[in-house]
Write an enzyme that holds these catalytic residues in place. Structure first.
Site, PDB file in Angstrom:
ATOM      1  N   HIS A  16       0.389  -1.179  -0.464  1.00  0.00           N
ATOM      2  CA  HIS A  16      -0.412   0.227  -0.181  1.00  0.00           C
ATOM      3  C   HIS A  16       1.543   1.733  -0.143  1.00  0.00           C
ATOM      4  O   HIS A  16       0.089   1.877  -0.793  1.00  0.00           O
ATOM      5  CB  HIS A  16      -0.719   0.123   0.942  1.00  0.00           C
ATOM      6  N   GLU A  17       1.921   0.893   0.708  1.00  0.00           N
ATOM      7  CA  GLU A  17       2.495   2.691   0.728  1.00  0.00           C
ATOM      8  C   GLU A  17       3.435   2.432  -0.398  1.00  0.00           C
ATOM      9  O   GLU A  17       3.535   3.902  -0.771  1.00  0.00           O
ATOM     10  CB  GLU A  17       3.637   2.128   2.632  1.00  0.00           C
TER      11      GLU A  17
ATOM     12  N   HIS B  56       1.262   4.135  -2.879  1.00  0.00           N
ATOM     13  CA  HIS B  56       1.011   5.965  -2.487  1.00  0.00           C
ATOM     14  C   HIS B  56       2.041   6.553  -3.358  1.00  0.00           C
ATOM     15  O   HIS B  56       2.967   7.556  -4.737  1.00  0.00           O
ATOM     16  CB  HIS B  56       1.729   5.793  -1.327  1.00  0.00           C
TER      17      HIS B  56
ATOM     18  N   GLU C  57      -5.738   7.260  -0.934  1.00  0.00           N
ATOM     19  CA  GLU C  57      -6.027   5.636  -0.404  1.00  0.00           C
ATOM     20  C   GLU C  57      -6.653   4.791  -0.972  1.00  0.00           C
ATOM     21  O   GLU C  57      -6.287   3.811  -1.238  1.00  0.00           O
ATOM     22  CB  GLU C  57      -6.714   6.049   1.202  1.00  0.00           C
TER      23      GLU C  57
END
EC number: 3.4.24.-
Length: 290
Positions: free
Chosen positions: A144-145, A148, A222
């Protein structure tokens, strides 16, 4: 959330300092010395607004390290640290970005990614996250990071924050000018205490209102990062389980009626200021990818 909070807090601090310095230098008086010069005020607002957000972006990585006490893993000293480095390296390669710095910090389950550029980012995880999640769940959070970073979210947030800053600076001075004119007994265009106080109060009020816009955009990003994590991992299941763990749901069950469990980052009005969507909404979005 930590990533966005640090960025917004730094941005507010930079804008506040710049506003005070420019006021002391007489820039505000120069803009309104012959009446309210809207084109010049707009240029001034653009410069202040985007300078503030760009400075916040450039110092985001050192600020994040300092504020969290994050320790960058230069030479892995344990099997966990070695696994973190290997996992982030694998995910970064899949995402098509250079290897970010990897850091660990003490704290409750959380993680963040920051940095001014996609190829010089920082990915950090807390000791609480490492202790409370399985390796598959931690890998999902890392994905997930990394998503980003690959999506360029920090740069995008800088542009959004720059536009928001511009309107906050512009509108606060327009309001300050008219309030000052209304209460001033002088016929000249010199600024009184009413202008200064009104600008300060207006910047706070407009800044709070503008944070709703920034938070909305962050929530949208997100969902994209969740989808990016699912793509990097080849399945949405690991990310769904990680979110369930963060939300306090038994990750092995993942029931359909998540809303009935009352899982929400911030209920009611406070949800407007949340940088993350409710966990049940994120899991539902991931389920739709299956």
């Amino acid at each position: 959330m930590k990533r966005i909070f640090l960025f917004i807090a730094t941005n507010i601090a930079v804008i506040a300092v710049m506003s005070v310095v420019l006021s002391l230098l007489g820039v505000d008086r120069f803009i309104s010395q012959a009446g309210l010069n809207l084109p010049m005020l707009l240029v001034f607002s653009l410069v202040v607004g985007f300078t503030g957000s760009i400075i916040s972006l450039l110092i985001s990585k050192p600020m994040a390290k300092w504020s969290t006490g994050a320790r960058v893993i230069d030479a892995p000293s344990s099997s966990t640290e070695l696994w973190l480095i290997d996992t982030v390296s694998k995910l970064a390669q899949r995402a098509g970005i250079k290897m970010p710095e990897v850091a660990v910090y003490d704290g409750e389950p959380n993680a963040f990614a920051t940095g001014a550029f996609r190829d010089s980012a920082l990915v950090a995880v807390s000791t609480g996250l490492l202790q409370s999640m399985t390796k598959d769940e931690v890998e999902a959070v890392l994905a997930h990071e990394v998503a980003h970073v690959a999506n360029g979210d920090m740069v995008t947030m800088t542009l959004v924050q720059g536009v928001v800053n511009t309107f906050v600076v512009f509108l606060s001075r327009v309001v300050g000018y008219f309030v000052d004119r209304a209460i001033s007994r002088d016929n000249n265009n010199s600024q009184g205490i009413g202008y200064t106080i009104t600008v300060i109060v207006s910047q706070i009020v407009f800044g709070i209102a503008a944070s709703v816009i920034v938070a909305w955009f962050s929530r949208h990003r997100e969902f994209r990062a969740d989808a990016g994590a699912a793509k990097l991992l080849g399945s949405p299941q690991p990310m769904m389980k990680a979110l369930a763990r963060l939300g306090g749901i038994e990750p092995t069950s993942l029931p359909e009626g998540l809303a009935s469990l009352g899982i929400n980052d911030k209920p009611g009005f406070a949800a407007l200021f949340s940088s993350h969507p409710p966990i049940e909404d994120r899991i539902a979005a991931l389920r739709s990818l299956q």
